[in-house]
Motif scaffolding. Structure first.
Motif, mmCIF file in Angstrom:
data_model
loop_
_atom_site.group_PDB
_atom_site.id
_atom_site.type_symbol
_atom_site.label_atom_id
_atom_site.label_comp_id
_atom_site.label_asym_id
_atom_site.label_seq_id
_atom_site.Cartn_x
_atom_site.Cartn_y
_atom_site.Cartn_z
ATOM 1 N N SER A 98 48.829 13.669 -130.913
ATOM 2 C CA SER A 98 47.663 14.488 -131.243
ATOM 3 C C SER A 98 46.637 14.358 -130.133
ATOM 4 N N ILE A 99 45.761 15.314 -130.095
ATOM 5 C CA ILE A 99 44.715 15.319 -129.080
ATOM 6 C C ILE A 99 43.471 15.952 -129.682
ATOM 7 N N ASP A 100 42.335 15.439 -129.317
ATOM 8 C CA ASP A 100 41.056 16.038 -129.670
ATOM 9 C C ASP A 100 40.446 16.566 -128.384
ATOM 10 N N LEU A 101 40.211 17.851 -128.340
ATOM 11 C CA LEU A 101 39.607 18.464 -127.166
ATOM 12 C C LEU A 101 38.101 18.534 -127.397
ATOM 13 N N ALA A 102 37.374 17.666 -126.716
ATOM 14 C CA ALA A 102 35.927 17.610 -126.871
ATOM 15 C C ALA A 102 35.268 18.762 -126.112
ATOM 16 N N LEU A 103 34.085 19.093 -126.510
ATOM 17 C CA LEU A 103 33.313 20.140 -125.833
ATOM 18 C C LEU A 103 32.618 19.532 -124.626
ATOM 19 N N LEU A 160 37.765 20.327 -121.367
ATOM 20 C CA LEU A 160 38.179 21.534 -120.648
ATOM 21 C C LEU A 160 39.356 21.220 -119.727
ATOM 22 N N GLU A 161 39.316 20.096 -119.044
ATOM 23 C CA GLU A 161 40.417 19.695 -118.163
ATOM 24 C C GLU A 161 41.713 19.512 -118.953
ATOM 25 N N GLN A 162 41.626 18.862 -120.101
ATOM 26 C CA GLN A 162 42.813 18.663 -120.938
ATOM 27 C C GLN A 162 43.341 19.997 -121.469
ATOM 28 N N ALA A 163 42.449 20.880 -121.869
ATOM 29 C CA ALA A 163 42.859 22.197 -122.372
ATOM 30 C C ALA A 163 43.587 22.971 -121.279
ATOM 31 N N ARG A 164 43.109 22.872 -120.057
ATOM 32 C CA ARG A 164 43.774 23.559 -118.943
ATOM 33 C C ARG A 164 45.154 22.969 -118.673
ATOM 34 N N GLU A 165 45.279 21.631 -118.775
ATOM 35 C CA GLU A 165 46.583 20.982 -118.596
ATOM 36 C C GLU A 165 47.569 21.464 -119.656
ATOM 37 N N GLY A 185 45.941 13.285 -123.034
ATOM 38 C CA GLY A 185 45.297 12.586 -124.143
ATOM 39 C C GLY A 185 46.347 11.800 -124.897
ATOM 40 N N GLY A 186 46.460 12.000 -126.193
ATOM 41 C CA GLY A 186 47.473 11.340 -127.005
ATOM 42 C C GLY A 186 48.679 12.219 -127.276
#
Length: 74
Positions: free
Chosen positions: A22-27, A32-37, A6-7
């Motif tokens: 910063s990053i916004d993890l959307a639902l 989910l892919e970004q959160a796993r990364e 993301g950012g």
């Protein structure tokens, strides 16, 4: 080496890892892919630190005194 999610940028230096942005993890699936990364990157950082063994309480440059500088914008 640098990883961008993301950012957010995670950059591996010689004696530290810098995380900026910063990053916004959307639902959603992309969130989910970004959160796993991020989880993979943080787990790798923790593993590397744990493997170092006898770490100091703080690094030498974190103990350096800060200094005031003139605000260039004001």
């Amino acid at each position: 080496m640098a990883l961008t999610v993301g950012g957010l940028t995670i950059e591996n230096g010689t004696d530290r890892v810098s995380i900026s942005g910063s990053i916004d993890l959307a639902l959603d699936k992309r969130g989910l892919e970004q959160a796993r990364e991020l989880k993979t990157a943080i787990n790798a950082i923790v593993d590397a630190l744990e493997k170092k063994g006898d770490l100091p309480e703080t690094s030498a440059d974190q103990n350096a005194p800060t200094k005031r500088v003139r605000n260039p914008f004001g």
